[in-house]
Write a protein that holds these residues in place. Structure first.
Motif, PDB file in Angstrom:
ATOM      1  N   TYR A   9       0.840  -1.199   0.000  1.00 44.23           N
ATOM      2  CA  TYR A   9       0.000   0.000   0.000  1.00 44.23           C
ATOM      3  C   TYR A   9       0.877   1.252   0.000  1.00 44.23           C
ATOM      4  O   TYR A   9       0.612   2.210  -0.735  1.00 44.23           O
ATOM      5  CB  TYR A   9      -0.918  -0.002   1.217  1.00 44.23           C
ATOM      6  CG  TYR A   9      -1.747   1.267   1.339  1.00 44.23           C
ATOM      7  CD1 TYR A   9      -2.893   1.439   0.575  1.00 44.23           C
ATOM      8  CD2 TYR A   9      -1.362   2.285   2.200  1.00 44.23           C
ATOM      9  CE1 TYR A   9      -3.639   2.602   0.671  1.00 44.23           C
ATOM     10  CE2 TYR A   9      -2.099   3.454   2.301  1.00 44.23           C
ATOM     11  CZ  TYR A   9      -3.241   3.605   1.533  1.00 44.23           C
ATOM     12  OH  TYR A   9      -3.969   4.759   1.625  1.00 44.23           O
ATOM     13  N   GLY A  10       1.920   1.243   0.806  1.00 37.92           N
ATOM     14  CA  GLY A  10       2.828   2.382   0.838  1.00 37.92           C
ATOM     15  C   GLY A  10       3.518   2.596  -0.498  1.00 37.92           C
ATOM     16  O   GLY A  10       3.706   3.737  -0.945  1.00 37.92           O
ATOM     17  N   LEU A  50       1.445   7.027  -6.605  1.00 39.16           N
ATOM     18  CA  LEU A  50       0.344   7.955  -6.844  1.00 39.16           C
ATOM     19  C   LEU A  50       0.753   9.398  -6.536  1.00 39.16           C
ATOM     20  O   LEU A  50       0.433  10.320  -7.289  1.00 39.16           O
ATOM     21  CB  LEU A  50      -0.858   7.560  -5.994  1.00 39.16           C
ATOM     22  CG  LEU A  50      -2.123   8.407  -6.158  1.00 39.16           C
ATOM     23  CD1 LEU A  50      -2.639   8.321  -7.596  1.00 39.16           C
ATOM     24  CD2 LEU A  50      -3.209   7.961  -5.178  1.00 39.16           C
ATOM     25  N   ALA A  51       1.479   9.597  -5.437  1.00 38.57           N
ATOM     26  CA  ALA A  51       1.882  10.941  -5.037  1.00 38.57           C
ATOM     27  C   ALA A  51       2.835  11.579  -6.045  1.00 38.57           C
ATOM     28  O   ALA A  51       2.871  12.809  -6.185  1.00 38.57           O
ATOM     29  CB  ALA A  51       2.537  10.902  -3.657  1.00 38.57           C
ATOM     30  N   SER A  52       3.585  10.749  -6.760  1.00 43.45           N
ATOM     31  CA  SER A  52       4.569  11.286  -7.716  1.00 43.45           C
ATOM     32  C   SER A  52       4.055  11.303  -9.148  1.00 43.45           C
ATOM     33  O   SER A  52       4.793  11.666 -10.067  1.00 43.45           O
ATOM     34  CB  SER A  52       5.848  10.441  -7.662  1.00 43.45           C
ATOM     35  OG  SER A  52       5.601   9.132  -8.152  1.00 43.45           O
ATOM     36  N   ARG A  53       2.787  10.937  -9.352  1.00 43.30           N
ATOM     37  CA  ARG A  53       2.276  10.767 -10.716  1.00 43.30           C
ATOM     38  C   ARG A  53       2.369  12.052 -11.544  1.00 43.30           C
ATOM     39  O   ARG A  53       2.853  12.038 -12.668  1.00 43.30           O
ATOM     40  CB  ARG A  53       0.834  10.262 -10.668  1.00 43.30           C
ATOM     41  CG  ARG A  53       0.217  10.081 -12.047  1.00 43.30           C
ATOM     42  CD  ARG A  53      -1.193   9.543 -11.942  1.00 43.30           C
ATOM     43  NE  ARG A  53      -1.217   8.171 -11.450  1.00 43.30           N
ATOM     44  CZ  ARG A  53      -2.330   7.544 -11.092  1.00 43.30           C
ATOM     45  NH1 ARG A  53      -3.483   8.176 -11.132  1.00 43.30           N
ATOM     46  NH2 ARG A  53      -2.281   6.290 -10.680  1.00 43.30           N
ATOM     47  N   GLU A 105       0.108   2.521 -15.375  1.00 45.09           N
ATOM     48  CA  GLU A 105       0.823   3.578 -14.657  1.00 45.09           C
ATOM     49  C   GLU A 105       2.047   4.080 -15.416  1.00 45.09           C
ATOM     50  O   GLU A 105       2.319   5.275 -15.455  1.00 45.09           O
ATOM     51  CB  GLU A 105       1.249   3.060 -13.280  1.00 45.09           C
ATOM     52  CG  GLU A 105       1.885   4.109 -12.387  1.00 45.09           C
ATOM     53  CD  GLU A 105       0.912   5.212 -12.001  1.00 45.09           C
ATOM     54  OE1 GLU A 105       1.330   6.390 -12.039  1.00 45.09           O
ATOM     55  OE2 GLU A 105      -0.257   4.911 -11.687  1.00 45.09           O
ATOM     56  N   HIS A 106       2.805   3.173 -16.045  1.00 44.86           N
ATOM     57  CA  HIS A 106       4.109   3.548 -16.611  1.00 44.86           C
ATOM     58  C   HIS A 106       4.180   3.475 -18.126  1.00 44.86           C
ATOM     59  O   HIS A 106       5.178   3.917 -18.711  1.00 44.86           O
ATOM     60  CB  HIS A 106       5.210   2.672 -16.009  1.00 44.86           C
ATOM     61  CG  HIS A 106       5.295   2.767 -14.517  1.00 44.86           C
ATOM     62  ND1 HIS A 106       5.741   3.906 -13.874  1.00 44.86           N
ATOM     63  CD2 HIS A 106       4.978   1.884 -13.541  1.00 44.86           C
ATOM     64  CE1 HIS A 106       5.710   3.711 -12.563  1.00 44.86           C
ATOM     65  NE2 HIS A 106       5.245   2.499 -12.336  1.00 44.86           N
ATOM     66  N   GLY A 107       3.164   2.922 -18.771  1.00 45.97           N
ATOM     67  CA  GLY A 107       3.095   2.939 -20.229  1.00 45.97           C
ATOM     68  C   GLY A 107       4.222   2.162 -20.893  1.00 45.97           C
ATOM     69  O   GLY A 107       4.621   1.086 -20.463  1.00 45.97           O
ATOM     70  N   SER A 135      -5.132  -6.917  -5.467  1.00 46.86           N
ATOM     71  CA  SER A 135      -6.427  -7.162  -6.111  1.00 46.86           C
ATOM     72  C   SER A 135      -7.407  -6.030  -5.828  1.00 46.86           C
ATOM     73  O   SER A 135      -8.080  -5.531  -6.736  1.00 46.86           O
ATOM     74  CB  SER A 135      -7.010  -8.487  -5.628  1.00 46.86           C
ATOM     75  OG  SER A 135      -6.124  -9.547  -5.883  1.00 46.86           O
ATOM     76  N   LEU A 136      -7.501  -5.608  -4.582  1.00 48.66           N
ATOM     77  CA  LEU A 136      -8.458  -4.565  -4.230  1.00 48.66           C
ATOM     78  C   LEU A 136      -8.059  -3.219  -4.812  1.00 48.66           C
ATOM     79  O   LEU A 136      -8.907  -2.438  -5.223  1.00 48.66           O
ATOM     80  CB  LEU A 136      -8.589  -4.472  -2.710  1.00 48.66           C
ATOM     81  CG  LEU A 136      -9.245  -5.687  -2.044  1.00 48.66           C
ATOM     82  CD1 LEU A 136      -9.383  -5.449  -0.547  1.00 48.66           C
ATOM     83  CD2 LEU A 136     -10.608  -5.978  -2.650  1.00 48.66           C
ATOM     84  N   LYS A 137      -6.758  -2.949  -4.867  1.00 52.72           N
ATOM     85  CA  LYS A 137      -6.296  -1.681  -5.449  1.00 52.72           C
ATOM     86  C   LYS A 137      -6.721  -1.564  -6.906  1.00 52.72           C
ATOM     87  O   LYS A 137      -7.101  -0.490  -7.379  1.00 52.72           O
ATOM     88  CB  LYS A 137      -4.779  -1.600  -5.351  1.00 52.72           C
ATOM     89  CG  LYS A 137      -4.163  -0.403  -6.045  1.00 52.72           C
ATOM     90  CD  LYS A 137      -2.668  -0.499  -6.048  1.00 52.72           C
ATOM     91  CE  LYS A 137      -2.158  -1.652  -6.867  1.00 52.72           C
ATOM     92  NZ  LYS A 137      -2.420  -1.478  -8.332  1.00 52.72           N
ATOM     93  N   ALA A 138      -6.658  -2.665  -7.619  1.00 50.58           N
ATOM     94  CA  ALA A 138      -7.028  -2.652  -9.031  1.00 50.58           C
ATOM     95  C   ALA A 138      -8.523  -2.515  -9.234  1.00 50.58           C
ATOM     96  O   ALA A 138      -8.976  -2.067 -10.287  1.00 50.58           O
ATOM     97  CB  ALA A 138      -6.535  -3.932  -9.710  1.00 50.58           C
TER      98      ALA A 138
END
Length: 247
Positions: free
Chosen positions: A93-94, A100-103, A168-170, A217-220
């Motif tokens: 999670y971290g 996400l914070a650096s997106r 996320e990274h393409g 799984s839940l994050k997705a």
């Protein structure tokens, strides 16, 4: 330890899930993306069903194994296995929180240039994929059915990981990242085949796997930017739960 050809075959199949992801993602046209998103939701449902119907009951059994080996005098013996599962959940999670914070910063940077966050993200899932490959040998020792159930659940689970990293990274991930993950699975299998796995060590690693599968799984699938599909998720969860009950 004798080499298990069954576990090697499943390991190669899991590596191919990553390797063939580039081909599956060649077209990003609307209908194909829609279809792929539904399959990712089905895969997430399967992964969650696998955790709740198969992994958690086994985690309780592994907890008993750990306690018997550690003895009654060990501090927090009742909680240690479950804390490991929690720790795995929190670490992944971290990692996702950092990504996400650096997106926005990464999107503003030069296109196609990997940065430390990308390598951190990739490295975390390389270690996770190696762990799944490492546990293949132990699953094979329990028989073909246990290996098949584990292999199918993890193959679908890798679809989620691949989709998430590619989203996320393409193309940076497409060019080399997926091959790092595919190699990690096989490297984990080699380590598992070469190193006998004591029951206490397996119990700890299995707890780490449990926490990782849940958060990935839940994050997705949680509603939001990733636009999870609820009914395909339910279908995957229900179908795999029935399969687990039957086996």
């Amino acid at each position: 330890m004798a080499i298990s050809l069954g576990s090697l075959a499943v390991g190669a199949t899991l590596a191919l899930v990553y390797a063939l992801g580039a081909w599956l993602n060649e077209s990003d046209a609307g209908e194909r993306v829609w279809t792929r998103r539904r399959w990712v939701s089905v895969a997430a449902g399967v992964s969650v069903a696998y955790v709740f119907v198969d992994v958690l009951p086994e985690l309780a059994a592994q907890h008993r194994t750990f306690r018997e080996a550690a003895g009654e005098g060990l501090l927090f013996a009742e909680q240690r296995i479950y804390v490991l599962a929690l720790l795995s959940f929190v670490v992944l999670y971290g990692l996702e929180h950092i990504v996400l914070a650096s997106r926005e910063r990464r999107r503003e940077a030069a296109a196609g240039a990997p940065d430390p966050v990308y390598w951190l993200h990739l490295g975390g899932f390389a270690a996770y994929s190696a762990l799944i490959g490492y546990l293949l040998v132990e699953r094979a020792e329990r028989g073909p059915l246990a290996l098949a159930v584990y292999g199918l659940a993890m193959a679908l689970h890798f679809l989620i990981v691949d989709h998430s990293l590619r989203e996320e990274h393409g193309r940076i991930y497409d060019r080399g990242g997926r091959w790092v993950l595919a190699t990690s699975v096989l490297a984990g299998w080699v380590l598992g085949a070469a190193t006998p796995l004591p029951e206490v060590v397996f119990a700890r690693l299995f707890a780490v796997l449990a926490g990782g599968v849940v958060i990935t799984s839940l994050k997705a699938e949680l509603p939001g930017e990733r636009e999870g599909r609820f009914w395909p998720f339910c279908l995957g969860a229900a179908a795999y739960a029935v399969l687990l009950f039957l086996t």
